[in-house]
Design a protein around this motif. Structure first.
Motif, PDB file in Angstrom:
ATOM      1  N   ILE A  53      -5.631   2.962  13.069  1.00  9.71           N
ATOM      2  CA  ILE A  53      -6.276   3.878  12.133  1.00  9.71           C
ATOM      3  C   ILE A  53      -6.965   3.064  11.057  1.00  9.71           C
ATOM      4  O   ILE A  53      -6.449   2.034  10.610  1.00  9.71           O
ATOM      5  N   GLY A  61     -13.142  -3.557   8.243  1.00 12.86           N
ATOM      6  CA  GLY A  61     -12.451  -4.615   7.498  1.00 12.86           C
ATOM      7  C   GLY A  61     -11.687  -4.089   6.291  1.00 12.86           C
ATOM      8  O   GLY A  61     -11.324  -2.918   6.228  1.00 12.86           O
ATOM      9  N   LEU A  96      -5.997   9.571   2.818  1.00 15.32           N
ATOM     10  CA  LEU A  96      -4.674   9.378   3.412  1.00 15.32           C
ATOM     11  C   LEU A  96      -4.093  10.677   3.959  1.00 15.32           C
ATOM     12  O   LEU A  96      -3.445  10.691   5.015  1.00 15.32           O
TER      13      LEU A  96
HETATM   14  C1  GAR Z   1      -3.978   3.163   5.483  1.00 18.97           C
HETATM   15  O1  GAR Z   1      -4.921   3.727   4.596  1.00 18.97           O
HETATM   16  C2  GAR Z   1      -4.656   2.623   6.723  1.00 18.97           C
HETATM   17  O2  GAR Z   1      -5.735   3.403   7.153  1.00 18.97           O
HETATM   18  C3  GAR Z   1      -5.130   1.299   6.218  1.00 18.97           C
HETATM   19  O3  GAR Z   1      -4.070   0.808   5.443  1.00 18.97           O
HETATM   20  C4  GAR Z   1      -3.357   1.912   4.872  1.00 18.97           C
HETATM   21  C5  GAR Z   1      -1.905   1.778   5.251  1.00 18.97           C
HETATM   22  O4  GAR Z   1      -1.145   2.760   4.583  1.00 18.97           O
HETATM   23  N1  GAR Z   1      -5.443   0.399   7.294  1.00 18.97           N
HETATM   24  C6  GAR Z   1      -6.413  -0.495   7.233  1.00 18.97           C
HETATM   25  O5  GAR Z   1      -7.115  -0.662   6.256  1.00 18.97           O
HETATM   26  C7  GAR Z   1      -6.604  -1.301   8.499  1.00 18.97           C
HETATM   27  N2  GAR Z   1      -7.741  -2.167   8.362  1.00 18.97           N
HETATM   28  P1  GAR Z   1       0.333   3.102   5.057  1.00 18.97           P
HETATM   29  O6  GAR Z   1       1.084   1.766   5.181  1.00 18.97           O
HETATM   30  O7  GAR Z   1       0.891   3.942   3.967  1.00 18.97           O
HETATM   31  O8  GAR Z   1       0.259   3.811   6.362  1.00 18.97           O
END
Ligand code: GAR
Length: 203
Positions: free
Chosen positions: A108, A118, A171
């Motif tokens: 995701i 990125g 989110l």
């Molecule tokens: C989320 O917003 C996800 O989409 C992003 O990191 C966050 C993780 O949140 N991922 C990226 O940016 C991947 N390149 P979480 O640990 O609370 O699920």
């Protein structure tokens, strides 16, 4: 019943949303483990609370990326999952792992791909000045943030947004989109046709 493992590097709110949807029966599959590269990841605590085994493969303790990935491969192989779910896993996976799970690994990303690949995707959207933003669930291929798209969800960008308010709005959509993608996968309703993913009707 199908089984999946989740890879997460930090907070793990997507991991939590996914296991909540397993517990309420929306996703018909078992989450058999959490794997993290970060010994301090809050996701580990969430796994413990849910009675899901958590494995740390601490990136920093390995002399190089190859050896780290060999260790990760071994842990993954031990779970023998039908699906690998990258949920805030903040490392690029090497070719061997990606090849081993072609069509069986999802990620995701907090943007409407192919925009803003990125790091800091939400900040990139604000800097660019787009009026909509969102998230993308996609199958993982060798190119970062570029595999076949499964689901995208949009949110508006508001005039007064900062990185945090926009990230929070996205989110909420991430949590729904990811659960839906995993549900569809285990219902065998995702068919990859080249770059496109066809979502088959509920039978
Ligand atoms: C989320 O917003 C996800 O989409 C992003 O990191 C966050 C993780 O949140 N991922 C990226 O940016 C991947 N390149 P979480 O640990 O609370 O699920």
């Amino acid at each position: 019943q199908g089984r999946f493992v989740v890879l997460a590097s930090g907070r793990g709110s997507n991991f939590q949303a996914i296991i909540d949807r397993v517990h309420d029966g929306y996703i018909n599959a078992e989450c058999s483990g959490l794997i993290t590269d970060n010994p301090d990841a809050y996701a580990i605590k969430r796994a413990h609370n849910a009675g899901i085994p958590a494995e740390v493969v601490p990136y920093r303790n390995f002399p190089d990326k190859i050896q780290y990935e060999n260790a990760l491969m071994e842990v993954l192989a031990r779970y023998n999952p039908d699906l690998v779910v990258l949920a805030g896993y903040m490392r690029l996976l090497g070719e061997r792992i990606v090849d081993a799970y072609t069509g069986k690994m999802m990620n995701i990303h907090p943007s409407l791909l192919p925009a803003f690949q990125g790091l800091h995707a939400q900040r990139q959207a604000l800097t660019y000045g787009t009026k909509v933003a969102g998230c993308t669930v996609h199958f993982v291929t060798h190119d970062m943030d570029a595999g076949p798209v499964i689901i995208q969800r949009t949110v508006p960008v508001l005039d007064d947004d900062d990185e945090e308010t926009l990230a929070d709005r996205i989110l909420v959509e991430e949590h729904q989109a990811y659960a839906e993608a995993i549900k569809l996968f285990f219902e065998k309703r995702l068919r990859i046709e080249g770059r496109r993913v066809r979502i088959l009707p509920d039978s």
